[in-house]
Motif scaffolding. Structure first.
Motif, PDB file in Angstrom:
ATOM      1  N   PHE A 149      58.548  48.632  38.928  1.00  0.00           N
ATOM      2  CA  PHE A 149      58.625  48.148  40.309  1.00  0.00           C
ATOM      3  C   PHE A 149      59.106  46.706  40.347  1.00  0.00           C
TER       4      PHE A 149
ATOM      5  N   ALA B   9      55.585  52.296  43.981  1.00  0.00           N
ATOM      6  CA  ALA B   9      54.345  51.563  43.743  1.00  0.00           C
ATOM      7  C   ALA B   9      53.163  52.161  44.498  1.00  0.00           C
ATOM      8  N   THR B  10      53.458  52.948  45.513  1.00  0.00           N
ATOM      9  CA  THR B  10      52.381  53.601  46.258  1.00  0.00           C
ATOM     10  C   THR B  10      51.660  54.646  45.399  1.00  0.00           C
TER      11      THR B  10
ATOM     12  N   PHE C  97      57.722  44.228  51.832  1.00  0.00           N
ATOM     13  CA  PHE C  97      56.916  44.629  50.679  1.00  0.00           C
ATOM     14  C   PHE C  97      56.610  46.128  50.727  1.00  0.00           C
ATOM     15  N   ASP C  98      56.162  46.587  51.898  1.00  0.00           N
ATOM     16  CA  ASP C  98      55.772  47.990  52.028  1.00  0.00           C
ATOM     17  C   ASP C  98      56.956  48.927  51.810  1.00  0.00           C
TER      18      ASP C  98
ATOM     19  N   ARG D 111      47.948  40.781  47.590  1.00  0.00           N
ATOM     20  CA  ARG D 111      48.418  41.790  46.647  1.00  0.00           C
ATOM     21  C   ARG D 111      47.849  41.566  45.251  1.00  0.00           C
TER      22      ARG D 111
ATOM     23  N   ASN E   8      59.647  48.354  50.025  1.00  0.00           N
ATOM     24  CA  ASN E   8      60.010  48.368  48.610  1.00  0.00           C
ATOM     25  C   ASN E   8      58.974  49.099  47.768  1.00  0.00           C
ATOM     26  N   ALA E   9      57.710  48.954  48.149  1.00  0.00           N
ATOM     27  CA  ALA E   9      56.648  49.657  47.417  1.00  0.00           C
ATOM     28  C   ALA E   9      56.832  51.164  47.524  1.00  0.00           C
ATOM     29  N   GLU E  10      57.193  51.618  48.718  1.00  0.00           N
ATOM     30  CA  GLU E  10      57.403  53.054  48.914  1.00  0.00           C
ATOM     31  C   GLU E  10      58.644  53.525  48.167  1.00  0.00           C
TER      32      GLU E  10
END
Length: 203
Positions: A108, A82-83, A73-74, A135, A76-78
């Motif tokens: 995202f 999404a960050t 998740f982290d 989340r 892909n978020a970066e």
């Protein structure tokens, strides 16, 4: 006179650190690929095989399937930007900030087909369910804080935040994305969010 022994220090060679980091990235990439095929495919054994490492290595790196999922998740978020949600939420105009967050969330979610299947997995997998709940709680808090900046009745702000949270969600996105682009879904969701704000007299 007592002579103190020299302090021992653990030493990890840069090469060993680099190798461990490379393995970690390989495992995350393998888990990400399997997740795209559906959450049920992302077992620790399958991830280890796909990454070319042992299952013990995966457990040492991430501790559990839940830990591995968080890492995916982290990552892909970066990669998906999404960050930047917190940054966008600080825009001076809260309505503009809300719409910018909706745009980013849709982009995202649309960038990773596996994410839209996670809600199904939550019904049968407690680890996925807990990760999704956390989340969702963050997203709800984001909308609550954004609407708290708007002029209007306090209860109206909370009601509108709850409605927008329910509206701007992966299940809704999955329905709308079936025959639309991510940007089209974002346009629809922003229009609906604007109607909610207007109905609750928030500005």
């Amino acid at each position: 006179m007592r002579t103190s022994l020299p302090e021992t220090r653990s030493y990890i060679s840069p090469k060993r650190e680099a190798a461990a980091a490379a393995k970690r990235q390989a495992v995350i990439a393998a888990a990400d690929r399997l997740l795209s095929s559906g959450p049920a495919m992302m077992s620790m054994e399958a991830v280890a095989r796909a990454a070319g490492v042992t299952r013990l290595t995966v457990y040492k790196q991430f501790g559990s399937r839940r830990g591995l999922l968080e890492a995916v998740f982290d990552a892909n978020a970066e990669r998906g930007g999404a960050t930047r949600l917190r940054e966008l939420a600080q825009l001076p105009d809260p309505r503009e900030a809300l719409f910018a967050c909706i745009d980013l969330l849709c982009t995202f979610w649309g960038s990773h087909p596996g994410f839209t299947k996670l809600n199904e997995a939550a019904f049968i997998d407690p680890e996925f369910a807990e990760a999704i709940r956390e989340r969702n709680a963050r997203r709800h808090q984001l909308f609550t804080r954004l609407l708290a900046r708007m002029a209007g009745d306090e209860q109206a702000r909370q009601d509108a935040a709850d409605l927008i949270f329910s509206l701007v969600s992966v299940p809704t996105f999955r329905i709308l994305i079936a025959d639309r682009q991510s940007s089209d879904v974002a346009t629809l969701l922003k229009s609906a969010a604007a109607a909610i704000l207007d109905a609750h007299k928030l500005g």
